[in-house]
Design a protein around this motif. Structure first.
Motif, PDB file in Angstrom:
ATOM      1  N   ALA A  14       0.820  -1.212   0.000  1.00  0.00           N
ATOM      2  CA  ALA A  14       0.000   0.000   0.000  1.00  0.00           C
ATOM      3  C   ALA A  14       0.852   1.260   0.000  1.00  0.00           C
ATOM      4  CB  ALA A  14      -0.905   0.013   1.216  1.00  0.00           C
ATOM      5  N   GLN A  48      -9.451  -5.129  -3.011  1.00  0.00           N
ATOM      6  CA  GLN A  48      -9.710  -3.786  -2.534  1.00  0.00           C
ATOM      7  C   GLN A  48     -10.227  -3.794  -1.083  1.00  0.00           C
ATOM      8  OE1 GLN A  48      -9.699  -1.429  -5.308  1.00  0.00           O
ATOM      9  NE2 GLN A  48     -11.089   0.219  -4.720  1.00  0.00           N
ATOM     10  N   LEU A  51      -7.496  -4.715   1.397  1.00  0.00           N
ATOM     11  CA  LEU A  51      -6.605  -3.605   1.672  1.00  0.00           C
ATOM     12  C   LEU A  51      -7.265  -2.598   2.605  1.00  0.00           C
ATOM     13  CD1 LEU A  51      -3.809  -2.430   0.583  1.00  0.00           C
ATOM     14  CD2 LEU A  51      -5.315  -0.748  -0.459  1.00  0.00           C
ATOM     15  N   TRP A  54      -7.425  -3.811   6.194  1.00  0.00           N
ATOM     16  CA  TRP A  54      -6.121  -3.810   6.835  1.00  0.00           C
ATOM     17  C   TRP A  54      -5.692  -2.398   7.208  1.00  0.00           C
ATOM     18  CZ3 TRP A  54      -1.324  -1.741   5.460  1.00  0.00           C
ATOM     19  CH2 TRP A  54      -0.254  -2.167   6.260  1.00  0.00           C
ATOM     20  N   GLN A  68      -5.986   0.766  -7.676  1.00  0.00           N
ATOM     21  CA  GLN A  68      -4.927  -0.210  -7.903  1.00  0.00           C
ATOM     22  C   GLN A  68      -3.826   0.423  -8.734  1.00  0.00           C
ATOM     23  OE1 GLN A  68      -5.077  -3.985 -10.427  1.00  0.00           O
ATOM     24  NE2 GLN A  68      -6.095  -4.594  -8.549  1.00  0.00           N
ATOM     25  N   TYR A  92      -1.237  -0.749  -4.293  1.00  0.00           N
ATOM     26  CA  TYR A  92      -2.386   0.146  -4.274  1.00  0.00           C
ATOM     27  C   TYR A  92      -1.972   1.547  -3.852  1.00  0.00           C
ATOM     28  CZ  TYR A  92      -5.835  -3.465  -4.937  1.00  0.00           C
ATOM     29  OH  TYR A  92      -6.605  -4.450  -5.485  1.00  0.00           O
ATOM     30  N   GLU A 166       4.530  14.940 -14.009  1.00  0.00           N
ATOM     31  CA  GLU A 166       4.013  13.572 -13.950  1.00  0.00           C
ATOM     32  C   GLU A 166       5.080  12.496 -14.169  1.00  0.00           C
ATOM     33  OE1 GLU A 166       0.608  12.922 -16.449  1.00  0.00           O
ATOM     34  OE2 GLU A 166      -0.107  14.953 -16.096  1.00  0.00           O
ATOM     35  N   ARG A 223      -9.600  14.155 -12.319  1.00  0.00           N
ATOM     36  CA  ARG A 223     -10.630  13.558 -11.471  1.00  0.00           C
ATOM     37  C   ARG A 223     -10.586  14.206 -10.105  1.00  0.00           C
ATOM     38  NH1 ARG A 223     -12.415   9.531 -15.046  1.00  0.00           N
ATOM     39  NH2 ARG A 223     -12.803  11.318 -16.328  1.00  0.00           N
ATOM     40  N   ARG A 286     -18.912  19.295  -3.112  1.00  0.00           N
ATOM     41  CA  ARG A 286     -20.306  18.879  -3.270  1.00  0.00           C
ATOM     42  C   ARG A 286     -20.393  17.374  -3.115  1.00  0.00           C
ATOM     43  NH1 ARG A 286     -21.750  19.975  -8.499  1.00  0.00           N
ATOM     44  NH2 ARG A 286     -23.609  18.802  -7.937  1.00  0.00           N
ATOM     45  N   ALA A 288     -22.414  15.157  -4.096  1.00  0.00           N
ATOM     46  CA  ALA A 288     -22.716  14.387  -5.301  1.00  0.00           C
ATOM     47  C   ALA A 288     -21.432  14.028  -6.064  1.00  0.00           C
ATOM     48  CB  ALA A 288     -23.658  15.163  -6.214  1.00  0.00           C
ATOM     49  N   ALA A 291     -19.688  10.762  -5.000  1.00  0.00           N
ATOM     50  CA  ALA A 291     -20.331   9.557  -5.518  1.00  0.00           C
ATOM     51  C   ALA A 291     -19.945   9.297  -6.972  1.00  0.00           C
ATOM     52  CB  ALA A 291     -21.848   9.678  -5.397  1.00  0.00           C
ATOM     53  N   GLU A 292     -19.688  10.365  -7.701  1.00  0.00           N
ATOM     54  CA  GLU A 292     -19.419  10.189  -9.129  1.00  0.00           C
ATOM     55  C   GLU A 292     -17.984  10.484  -9.504  1.00  0.00           C
ATOM     56  OE1 GLU A 292     -22.669  11.358 -11.848  1.00  0.00           O
ATOM     57  OE2 GLU A 292     -23.231  12.561 -10.115  1.00  0.00           O
ATOM     58  N   ASP A 294     -15.563   8.868 -10.345  1.00  0.00           N
ATOM     59  CA  ASP A 294     -14.960   8.222 -11.508  1.00  0.00           C
ATOM     60  C   ASP A 294     -15.478   8.787 -12.816  1.00  0.00           C
ATOM     61  OD1 ASP A 294     -13.639   6.678  -9.737  1.00  0.00           O
ATOM     62  OD2 ASP A 294     -15.054   5.010  -9.870  1.00  0.00           O
ATOM     63  N   ILE A 295     -16.528   9.546 -12.716  1.00  0.00           N
ATOM     64  CA  ILE A 295     -17.167  10.041 -13.919  1.00  0.00           C
ATOM     65  C   ILE A 295     -16.925  11.529 -14.104  1.00  0.00           C
ATOM     66  CG2 ILE A 295     -19.433  10.499 -14.912  1.00  0.00           C
ATOM     67  CD1 ILE A 295     -20.394   7.878 -13.952  1.00  0.00           C
ATOM     68  N   ASP A 297     -15.336  15.094 -14.367  1.00  0.00           N
ATOM     69  CA  ASP A 297     -14.064  15.677 -14.774  1.00  0.00           C
ATOM     70  C   ASP A 297     -13.635  16.797 -13.842  1.00  0.00           C
ATOM     71  OD1 ASP A 297     -13.716  14.064 -16.906  1.00  0.00           O
ATOM     72  OD2 ASP A 297     -14.497  15.473 -18.378  1.00  0.00           O
TER      73      ASP A 297
ATOM     74  N   MET B   1      -4.433  -9.329   5.672  1.00  0.00           N
ATOM     75  CA  MET B   1      -3.040  -8.894   5.511  1.00  0.00           C
ATOM     76  C   MET B   1      -2.310  -9.028   6.832  1.00  0.00           C
ATOM     77  SD  MET B   1      -2.433  -5.600   3.161  1.00  0.00           S
ATOM     78  CE  MET B   1      -0.820  -4.947   2.712  1.00  0.00           C
ATOM     79  N   TYR B  70      -5.659  -4.415 -15.086  1.00  0.00           N
ATOM     80  CA  TYR B  70      -6.214  -4.524 -13.750  1.00  0.00           C
ATOM     81  C   TYR B  70      -6.033  -5.942 -13.250  1.00  0.00           C
ATOM     82  CZ  TYR B  70      -9.060  -2.784  -9.975  1.00  0.00           C
ATOM     83  OH  TYR B  70      -9.459  -2.338  -8.751  1.00  0.00           O
ATOM     84  N   THR B 147     -30.035  10.614  -7.520  1.00  0.00           N
ATOM     85  CA  THR B 147     -28.638  10.179  -7.643  1.00  0.00           C
ATOM     86  C   THR B 147     -28.464   9.264  -8.850  1.00  0.00           C
ATOM     87  OG1 THR B 147     -28.572  10.208  -5.240  1.00  0.00           O
ATOM     88  CG2 THR B 147     -26.693   9.226  -6.383  1.00  0.00           C
ATOM     89  N   MET B 150     -28.743  11.148 -12.069  1.00  0.00           N
ATOM     90  CA  MET B 150     -27.547  11.913 -12.396  1.00  0.00           C
ATOM     91  C   MET B 150     -26.411  11.026 -12.892  1.00  0.00           C
ATOM     92  SD  MET B 150     -27.027  15.043  -9.731  1.00  0.00           S
ATOM     93  CE  MET B 150     -25.271  14.931 -10.157  1.00  0.00           C
ATOM     94  N   ARG B 151     -26.296   9.855 -12.268  1.00  0.00           N
ATOM     95  CA  ARG B 151     -25.261   8.922 -12.747  1.00  0.00           C
ATOM     96  C   ARG B 151     -25.506   8.583 -14.205  1.00  0.00           C
ATOM     97  NH1 ARG B 151     -24.850   3.638  -9.428  1.00  0.00           N
ATOM     98  NH2 ARG B 151     -23.192   3.167 -10.941  1.00  0.00           N
ATOM     99  N   SER B 154     -24.702  11.631 -16.499  1.00  0.00           N
ATOM    100  CA  SER B 154     -23.304  11.948 -16.782  1.00  0.00           C
ATOM    101  C   SER B 154     -22.604  10.828 -17.527  1.00  0.00           C
ATOM    102  CB  SER B 154     -22.538  12.379 -15.526  1.00  0.00           C
ATOM    103  OG  SER B 154     -22.968  11.708 -14.396  1.00  0.00           O
ATOM    104  N   ALA B 155     -23.021   9.584 -17.333  1.00  0.00           N
ATOM    105  CA  ALA B 155     -22.381   8.498 -18.077  1.00  0.00           C
ATOM    106  C   ALA B 155     -22.828   8.476 -19.541  1.00  0.00           C
ATOM    107  CB  ALA B 155     -22.684   7.150 -17.423  1.00  0.00           C
ATOM    108  N   ASN B 164     -19.092  11.599 -23.099  1.00  0.00           N
ATOM    109  CA  ASN B 164     -17.659  11.407 -22.902  1.00  0.00           C
ATOM    110  C   ASN B 164     -17.295   9.991 -23.310  1.00  0.00           C
ATOM    111  OD1 ASN B 164     -15.097  10.915 -21.962  1.00  0.00           O
ATOM    112  ND2 ASN B 164     -15.388  12.017 -20.049  1.00  0.00           N
ATOM    113  N   LEU B 167     -16.011   6.913 -20.973  1.00  0.00           N
ATOM    114  CA  LEU B 167     -16.760   6.291 -19.881  1.00  0.00           C
ATOM    115  C   LEU B 167     -17.366   4.931 -20.230  1.00  0.00           C
ATOM    116  CD1 LEU B 167     -18.514   9.487 -18.479  1.00  0.00           C
ATOM    117  CD2 LEU B 167     -16.361   8.436 -17.764  1.00  0.00           C
ATOM    118  N   ALA B 170     -18.013   2.797 -17.131  1.00  0.00           N
ATOM    119  CA  ALA B 170     -19.110   3.355 -16.325  1.00  0.00           C
ATOM    120  C   ALA B 170     -20.454   3.015 -16.969  1.00  0.00           C
ATOM    121  CB  ALA B 170     -18.947   4.859 -16.168  1.00  0.00           C
TER     122      ALA B 170
END
Lengths: 305, 305
Positions: A14, A48, A51, A54, A68, A92, A166, A223, A286, A288, A291-292, A294-295, A297, B1, B70, B147, B150-151, B154-155, B164, B167, B170
């Motif tokens: 980790a 996941q 990890l 732990w 990951q 991770y 980077e 993200r 926010r 919301a 929750a999103e 990963d989506i 930007d 672990m 992954y 919620t 909205m998911r 946006s997806a 996008n 995605l 997603a």
DNA sequence: CTCCATTATACTCAATTTGAGTATAAATAG
DNA sequence: CTATTTATACTCAAATTGAGTATAATGGAG
């Protein structure tokens, strides 16, 4: 890749990151020479969740964001593996807030391992003493070879190429190949000068850390993950300092504000900071957005003030 | 672990991609229902080299670019694993050029598995019949929940949100949760309508493929990897068609040219295409770029013509 | 040989986004 | 009440983007 199974030993490694008062820190074993790791337990539903469990048990702090990084299975790694089998390490990256370390672990400034990655102090672009030494060593390594020279230039931002924050892994890799980090000597590579400053780590842990920093520096640009590192409410300057700590670069204040405010990621709490100077509005992310993650930007402005 | 090793079975799964005449294709087992996979062999020096060796032996074609995707180890996956242990799958994305498949493998158009991801044909933005059906199902699933709604928005780029193309995962995930893909029914999930068109795959292979497409669509925007999919020399239109095939979106021709020519990634071969219309200059990628793929930036213009 | 369909390539132009500053506001410390 | 400190609001030129139009070079049909 054909038939037959074999005995394999799997470990989780980790890289846990927190940012405390402008210092990006990483969780290590007590003396700072290794990342925390342990075998994969049969009780864990998934990698996941294993990890997470732990880490939360060790740090008594919830782990906000987990991603990951990379899975290694080189035979070079199998020293600790069962005689006939091999060892797989799954690494991770986790973002959290710093809590008092429990037992044999401690938080370390990550620039301790990569001093050249912190460029927040630089003003007029006069290379540091360290930078000068590093360039010398790299020049000795390239020895005029054009390909090598170009690799160095694009990784370290020389010969007119811009610095790209980077490329942490690429830079570490190059220093390793040039024998300028301690691990290289340890692994029996030819050196091209004094090792560059920076604390070494066990096995390939420093490389894993470099991978993590690279990923994180890239990720915060697109993200909304930084907020996992901040307190519940924060000022725009807090946010900026946090991003700068990760990126190792100073940013332009007004532009940073403009970009952040134009994105609908933040909402005002109605409260203000106190202290010297004009009070700053406190924001929170926010809900919301979390929750999103990963989506959604994010954009960040580029460099310098 | 904590302590103790256990018996673990490790597999490699490959997502091999080629683009042939504007069609992005993926290597599958003969009937197209599974990705190629096999156990990790003790003889392989590293995961990457193991995969490379296997693929080159199967396809008789060199594997240009390889990237780890992954690693999964959910217990759900361990059906084939040893009774007491568990199974780890490490997935890879590889870019190559299509060659005649050997034995029990075949190339499939990847949009066969994700028809909604190909938006190259769309003109006036009237939703396809498929899209309409999909939206219906998703609306039934969100059932007014903000919620969820909205998911979905946006997806899938609804309610004013822009589409996008990255995605892919997603979107697949959402369709799975909504019970609108065949795998969901197979896994015993509640359906919210007819399954959306698109061929299912074994286990979680379609999810892995979605992960690969997401990654690749993101990657081509900032790293010069597309050229692994093209012939040695190509016209700017060839290049554009290839990128469009991957992204599933049409692009503006002049702007594409402008961006590509301004980046010093290409060099002219001095030759030209023949055929109908004015002959186009043939280019090749600068060889130095291939060596520094991981360091060199690329930009791509955005969408539509 | 001429005209046309077809594709390549060269320019144009307004709108937006960036990078870099300056000016003004609201606190605290002496 | 003045200096210092930090926040926040504006400004402006340069660069980048999105969306076109205009011109060039082919092969094929008549």
């Amino acid at each position: 890749m054909a038939e037959g199974a074999q005995t394999i030993h799997a470990e989780l490694i980790a890289v846990l990151v927190a940012v405390t008062q402008g210092v990006p820190r990483v969780l290590t074993l007590a003396d700072g020479s290794a990342l925390p790791e342990g075998p994969l337990e049969p009780t864990h539903r998934s990698l996941q969740s294993g990890l997470r469990a732990w880490v939360e048990q060790q740090t008594h702090h919830p782990l906000g964001y987990v991603e990951q990084l990379y899975t290694f299975a080189d035979q070079a790694r199998s020293a600790k593996a069962p005689p006939e089998g091999r060892s797989i390490s799954i690494s991770y990256l986790g973002l959290t807030r710093e809590a008092a370390p429990q037992g044999a672990i401690s938080w370390q400034d990550w620039y301790r391992y990569f001093p050249w990655e912190d460029r927040r102090g630089e003003n007029k672009r006069e290379p540091t003493l360290m930078e000068a030494r590093m360039r010398e060593g790299l020049a000795r390594w390239d020895g005029g070879d054009v390909t090598r020279r170009m690799r160095v230039a694009s990784a370290f931002g020389l010969d007119g190429v811009a610095w790209n924050e980077e490329l942490v892994l690429a830079r570490y890799q190059l220093l390793y190949e040039a024998g300028l980090v301690h691990e290289a000597a340890r692994d029996g590579r030819a050196a091209h000068g004094e090792p560059v400053p920076g604390t070494p780590m066990v096995a390939d842990h420093r490389r894993i850390l470099a991978t993590a920093i690279s990923r994180l520096r890239a990720k915060i640009k697109y993200r909304p993950v930084v907020f996992e590192l901040l307190a519940e409410s924060f000022s725009l300057l807090d946010l900026q300092r946090c991003v700068e700590a990760l990126a190792g670069q100073r940013m332009h204040k007004s532009n940073f504000r403009r970009v952040m405010e134009g994105q609908n990621l933040l909402e005002e709490t109605g409260k203000f900071t106190s202290g010297p100077g004009r009070p700053a509005k406190l924001f929170r992310f926010r809900e919301a957005i979390r929750a999103e993650r990963d989506i959604t930007d994010t954009r960040l402005p580029t460099v310098r003030t």
